[in-house]
Design an enzyme around this catalytic site. Structure first.
Site, PDB file in Angstrom:
ATOM      1  N   GLN A   1       0.723  -1.227  -0.015  1.00  0.00           N
ATOM      2  CA  GLN A   1       0.041   0.171   0.061  1.00  0.00           C
ATOM      3  C   GLN A   1       0.757   1.302   0.063  1.00  0.00           C
ATOM      4  O   GLN A   1       1.349   1.999   0.940  1.00  0.00           O
ATOM      5  CB  GLN A   1      -0.981  -0.173   1.078  1.00  0.00           C
ATOM      6  CG  GLN A   1      -2.040   1.126   1.150  1.00  0.00           C
ATOM      7  CD  GLN A   1      -3.261   0.985   1.990  1.00  0.00           C
ATOM      8  OE1 GLN A   1      -3.325   0.104   2.728  1.00  0.00           O
ATOM      9  NE2 GLN A   1      -4.090   1.832   1.942  1.00  0.00           N
ATOM     10  N   PHE A   2       1.207   1.699  -1.236  1.00  0.00           N
ATOM     11  CA  PHE A   2       2.008   2.789  -1.227  1.00  0.00           C
ATOM     12  C   PHE A   2       1.285   4.211  -0.600  1.00  0.00           C
ATOM     13  O   PHE A   2       1.854   5.044  -0.481  1.00  0.00           O
ATOM     14  CB  PHE A   2       2.476   3.186  -2.864  1.00  0.00           C
ATOM     15  CG  PHE A   2       1.288   3.772  -3.693  1.00  0.00           C
ATOM     16  CD1 PHE A   2       1.057   5.054  -3.787  1.00  0.00           C
ATOM     17  CD2 PHE A   2       0.401   2.932  -4.313  1.00  0.00           C
ATOM     18  CE1 PHE A   2       0.165   5.721  -4.538  1.00  0.00           C
ATOM     19  CE2 PHE A   2      -0.657   3.393  -5.097  1.00  0.00           C
ATOM     20  CZ  PHE A   2      -0.792   4.865  -5.081  1.00  0.00           C
ATOM     21  N   THR A   3       0.227   4.110  -0.485  1.00  0.00           N
ATOM     22  CA  THR A   3      -0.786   5.304  -0.024  1.00  0.00           C
ATOM     23  C   THR A   3      -0.301   5.775   1.537  1.00  0.00           C
ATOM     24  O   THR A   3      -0.733   6.673   2.007  1.00  0.00           O
ATOM     25  CB  THR A   3      -1.964   5.132  -0.367  1.00  0.00           C
ATOM     26  OG1 THR A   3      -2.694   3.866   0.569  1.00  0.00           O
ATOM     27  CG2 THR A   3      -2.703   5.120  -1.901  1.00  0.00           C
TER      28      THR A   3
END
Length: 155
Positions: free
Chosen positions: A78-80
């Site tokens: 999850q890059f967010t």
């Protein structure tokens, strides 16, 4: 590396309505990789995750780890987790590692958990995923490699 760890009764990841990863009791781990993270961060946080005492003992105290309970882990990239929303209305993700760097590190994290005896299911890197979970407790822990007193490379 930043992890959002949720103790779950069960969790699953679906892509186009098909389950690609599913676990029973254990931990859902949302994993974000930052520019500059490396294999040492991954290994350290895998050990921390596997040994984190956030499961109840017979008296209800947080005294048991994922390893001790025989729980499973579902690892979802999850890059967010590295969103910077301090300015404007659209978050910036410039702190997140590029996919060609992040993907192998997320996989190395999952493999490091497996090396500690944890059964690991995975999401699919870069895919649009639906994540279902039943949060147990609820218990949610956030761990950042930068907060663990480990020196950062290149800074």
């Amino acid at each position: 590396m930043r992890l959002v760890i949720q103790r779950v009764s069960r969790a699953a990841v679906r892509i186009d309505a098909a389950i690609v990863g599913e676990i029973g009791p254990g931990l859902l781990v949302l994993a974000g990789i930052r520019e500059g993270d490396g294999i040492e961060d991954v290994r350290h946080l895998a050990t921390k995750t596997a040994e984190l005492r956030i499961f109840p003992d017979d008296e209800g105290r947080f005294n048991r780890s994922l390893i001790e309970t025989g729980g499973e882990a579902l690892v979802v990239s999850q890059f967010t987790l590295y969103a910077d929303s301090r300015r404007g209305r659209r978050p910036s993700f410039v702190a997140a590692a590029r996919p060609e760097i992040a993907e192998p590190l997320v996989e190395a994290y999952a493999q490091a958990l497996e090396a500690r005896g944890v059964h690991v299911a995975r999401g699919r890197f870069g895919a649009h995923m639906d994540v279902d979970l039943v949060n147990d407790g609820p218990v949610t822990i956030i761990i950042d490699s930068e907060d663990l007193g480990r020196p950062r490379r290149g800074r």
